[in-house]
Design a protein around this motif. Structure first.
Motif, PDB file in Angstrom:
ATOM      1  N   SER A 124     117.795  75.458   3.549  1.00  0.00           N
ATOM      2  CA  SER A 124     117.601  74.130   4.165  1.00  0.00           C
ATOM      3  C   SER A 124     116.373  74.188   5.067  1.00  0.00           C
ATOM      4  CB  SER A 124     118.851  73.737   4.958  1.00  0.00           C
ATOM      5  OG  SER A 124     119.948  73.562   4.100  1.00  0.00           O
ATOM      6  N   ALA A 125     115.231  74.255   4.443  1.00  0.00           N
ATOM      7  CA  ALA A 125     113.964  74.554   5.107  1.00  0.00           C
ATOM      8  C   ALA A 125     113.598  73.562   6.210  1.00  0.00           C
ATOM      9  CB  ALA A 125     112.857  74.594   4.067  1.00  0.00           C
ATOM     10  N   LYS A 126     113.234  74.123   7.368  1.00  0.00           N
ATOM     11  CA  LYS A 126     112.776  73.325   8.516  1.00  0.00           C
ATOM     12  C   LYS A 126     111.343  72.837   8.298  1.00  0.00           C
ATOM     13  CE  LYS A 126     115.274  75.875  12.116  1.00  0.00           C
ATOM     14  NZ  LYS A 126     115.059  76.657  13.347  1.00  0.00           N
ATOM     15  N   TRP A 127     110.990  71.758   8.984  1.00  0.00           N
ATOM     16  CA  TRP A 127     109.615  71.214   9.053  1.00  0.00           C
ATOM     17  C   TRP A 127     109.017  70.997   7.664  1.00  0.00           C
ATOM     18  CZ3 TRP A 127     110.101  76.155  11.733  1.00  0.00           C
ATOM     19  CH2 TRP A 127     110.638  76.001  13.020  1.00  0.00           C
ATOM     20  N   ILE A 128     109.818  70.412   6.795  1.00  0.00           N
ATOM     21  CA  ILE A 128     109.408  70.247   5.399  1.00  0.00           C
ATOM     22  C   ILE A 128     108.170  69.354   5.280  1.00  0.00           C
ATOM     23  CG2 ILE A 128     111.023  68.356   4.942  1.00  0.00           C
ATOM     24  CD1 ILE A 128     111.356  69.742   2.122  1.00  0.00           C
ATOM     25  N   ARG A 129     107.284  69.747   4.395  1.00  0.00           N
ATOM     26  CA  ARG A 129     106.058  69.008   4.093  1.00  0.00           C
ATOM     27  C   ARG A 129     106.011  68.540   2.654  1.00  0.00           C
ATOM     28  NH1 ARG A 129     102.214  67.316   7.767  1.00  0.00           N
ATOM     29  NH2 ARG A 129     102.183  68.731   9.508  1.00  0.00           N
ATOM     30  N   GLY A 130     106.666  69.288   1.748  1.00  0.00           N
ATOM     31  CA  GLY A 130     106.564  68.895   0.352  1.00  0.00           C
ATOM     32  C   GLY A 130     107.531  69.628  -0.545  1.00  0.00           C
ATOM     33  N   LEU A 131     107.764  69.030  -1.703  1.00  0.00           N
ATOM     34  CA  LEU A 131     108.552  69.635  -2.769  1.00  0.00           C
ATOM     35  C   LEU A 131     107.665  69.667  -4.004  1.00  0.00           C
ATOM     36  CD1 LEU A 131     111.927  67.689  -2.404  1.00  0.00           C
ATOM     37  CD2 LEU A 131     111.403  69.999  -1.564  1.00  0.00           C
ATOM     38  N   GLU A 132     107.609  70.808  -4.639  1.00  0.00           N
ATOM     39  CA  GLU A 132     106.855  70.915  -5.882  1.00  0.00           C
ATOM     40  C   GLU A 132     107.831  71.229  -7.006  1.00  0.00           C
ATOM     41  OE1 GLU A 132     102.780  72.850  -7.515  1.00  0.00           O
ATOM     42  OE2 GLU A 132     104.050  74.158  -6.306  1.00  0.00           O
TER      43      GLU A 132
END
Length: 162
Positions: A124-132
């Protein structure tokens, strides 16, 4: 796809390399849900009945016509984690921006973090910027350093070989 000041993803169009992006305001205008789930940390603690608000990853993935088996989440500071798409679909994962009725504080990943409650919390990744969206699985940050590639708390999949 990403969220902080904007969120990015990849859309299959005539030019499938073009990212799908949302500004923070556009992201916040997407349909959001409030829900209660349990979370589990690899350090052997669990927190029951946690309340969150966020956008279902289903909504974000539906903005693209790409179909693949894996997703890599990209975050501030170069952190990544890898997940099977099957674990993000069907109302199993969200990009959250509220915890317990309050804006998600930076110390816990705010303004937004990925939340995949059925897996260990490092997914549950913090500080998310993007999903590829990816055809092939590629280990993320902790997975490259010996954490289990999947991270099922019920199978105690903490480290490679578990």
């Amino acid at each position: 796809m990403a969220v902080t000041r904007g969120f990015q993803g990849r859309r299959a169009t005539a030019d499938s390399s073009r990212p799908v992006t949302w500004s923070w305001e556009e992201f916040r205008s997407l349909p959001a849900e409030t829900f209660t789930v349990d979370i589990h940390c690899v350090t052997k603690w669990s927190k029951l009945d946690t309340s969150w608000r966020g956008v279902s990853v289903d909504t974000l993935l539906d903005a693209t016509s790409l179909r693949a088996e894996y997703v890599t989440a990209y975050c501030d500071g170069g952190y990544t984690t890898n997940l099977p798409v099957a674990d993000l679909r069907g109302g199993q994962a969200w990009v959250v921006f509220e915890y317990d009725g309050q804006a998600l504080p930076p110390v816990h990943g705010g303004p937004a973090r990925l939340l995949v409650p059925h897996l260990y919390f490092w997914k549950s990744a913090k500080w998310i910027r993007g999903l590829e969206i990816r055809e092939h699985d590629e280990p993320g940050f902790w997975e490259m350093y010996g954490y289990h590639n999947y991270g099922d708390p019920w199978r105690e999949q903490r480290y490679q070989g578990d």
